[in-house]
Design an enzyme around this catalytic site. Structure first.
Site, PDB file in Angstrom:
ATOM      1  N   ASP A  97       0.825  -1.213   0.000  1.00 12.90           N
ATOM      2  CA  ASP A  97       0.000   0.000   0.000  1.00 12.90           C
ATOM      3  C   ASP A  97       0.853   1.256   0.000  1.00 12.90           C
ATOM      4  O   ASP A  97       2.075   1.210   0.193  1.00 12.90           O
ATOM      5  CB  ASP A  97      -0.964  -0.006   1.194  1.00 12.90           C
ATOM      6  N   ASN A 142      -8.677  -2.348  13.371  1.00  8.60           N
ATOM      7  CA  ASN A 142     -10.040  -2.686  12.932  1.00  8.60           C
ATOM      8  C   ASN A 142     -10.029  -3.925  12.020  1.00  8.60           C
ATOM      9  O   ASN A 142     -11.011  -4.200  11.342  1.00  8.60           O
ATOM     10  CB  ASN A 142     -10.673  -1.494  12.207  1.00  8.60           C
ATOM     11  N   HIS A 151      -7.933  -4.388   9.459  1.00  7.90           N
ATOM     12  CA  HIS A 151      -7.490  -4.177   8.073  1.00  7.90           C
ATOM     13  C   HIS A 151      -6.179  -4.894   7.791  1.00  7.90           C
ATOM     14  O   HIS A 151      -5.339  -5.070   8.667  1.00  7.90           O
ATOM     15  CB  HIS A 151      -7.464  -2.692   7.672  1.00  7.90           C
ATOM     16  N   GLU A 182      -9.601  -1.488   4.225  1.00 11.51           N
ATOM     17  CA  GLU A 182     -10.425  -1.125   5.376  1.00 11.51           C
ATOM     18  C   GLU A 182     -11.725  -1.929   5.379  1.00 11.51           C
ATOM     19  O   GLU A 182     -12.113  -2.506   4.344  1.00 11.51           O
ATOM     20  CB  GLU A 182     -10.736   0.372   5.311  1.00 11.51           C
TER      21      GLU A 182
END
Ligand code: GLP
Length: 243
Positions: A67, A135, A137, A142
């Protein structure tokens, strides 16, 4: 799935580096898919140490990062281009033309198409190293990112913005979007190494490994990976029921 739990950071790090080393030694053109974040730093330091000691070489390898933030220049200290140079690429013998990250200097949709094309040329990865967001990810995928996605533009969630904002200090230009290798590409990797450390990740690690698979917790998709290795320290593994 294999779950490996280590008490010391040194042992945890050695295991991760061993996994990368095994891939580097196993093929003529190994393909690594690499993460950023605080978790892999010790692994990169160990890989640099092994390179300097003459134990490993990256000269034949290809690297695709998972990323990058939208909008940061390559030399921005918070960009993942900068991070990877700083922690790994500046110190090892990987060919510069075999190092890939999603491109921030072109329009994002074009950057996604370009990264897909690079992946079509070199992928799938022999090993993907993954950190884990609070969370759930993986990469920057996401909650809500479709599992079928290839390289995509993601809107960073509030929890990710909070978690990563310390890195940006007083700056008010923290990106709100990122480019990410999509879940479909992560899942095609021959091995997935999920690297997790610290008590703060214990509950999300348990969820990722035991919750029914859902796009709302992206890491749950890894339950379906045919060769998932979970590398945790004792704190991160605290909520797992280990045999
Ligand atoms: C960022 C990265 C992810 C990484 C996550 C966890 O969001 N884009 O790839 O897994 O942070 O970071 P840390 O290892 O610092 O907990």
């Amino acid at each position: 799935m294999r779950i490996l739990v280590y008490d010391s950071l040194a042992d945890w790090t050695r295991e991760a580096a061993d996994q990368v080393q095994a891939v580097l030694k196993s093929k003529e053109r190994p393909v690594l898919m690499l993460p950023t974040g605080s978790t892999p730093i010790a692994v990169y330091e160990e890989l640099v140490r092994r390179y300097r000691a003459g134990e490993i070489s990256f000269s034949h390898a290809v690297s695709m990062n998972l990323d990058e933030y939208v909008g940061l220049a390559h030399d921005d200290p918070e960009s993942y281009h900068y991070f990877m140079q700083h922690y790994l690429f500046d110190h090892v013998d990987m060919r510069p033309d075999r190092i890939f990250l999603p491109e921030t200097q072109v329009e994002p949709a074009q950057a996604c198409r370009d990264y897909d094309a690079i992946y079509d040329q070199y992928g799938p990865a022999d090993i993907v190293l993954l950190g884990l967001g609070h969370n759930g990810h993986i990469g920057f995928n996401e909650p809500g990112t479709p599992f079928a996605n290839r390289t995509c533009v993601v809107t960073l969630s509030q929890s990710t913005l909070e978690a990563n904002k310390a890195n940006f200090g007083a700056r008010d230009d923290m990106p709100t979007h990122a480019l990410a290798v999509g879940p479909a590409m992560i899942m095609e990797s021959r091995r997935a190494l999920l690297m997790v450390r610290g008590a703060g990740k214990a509950s999300i690690l348990k969820k990722v490994l035991t919750h029914p698979i859902t796009e709302e917790i992206p890491g749950t998709l890894l339950q379906r990976h045919p060769d998932l290795v979970v590398l945790a320290d004792r704190e991160a593994a605290a909520e797992l029921e280990l045999a």
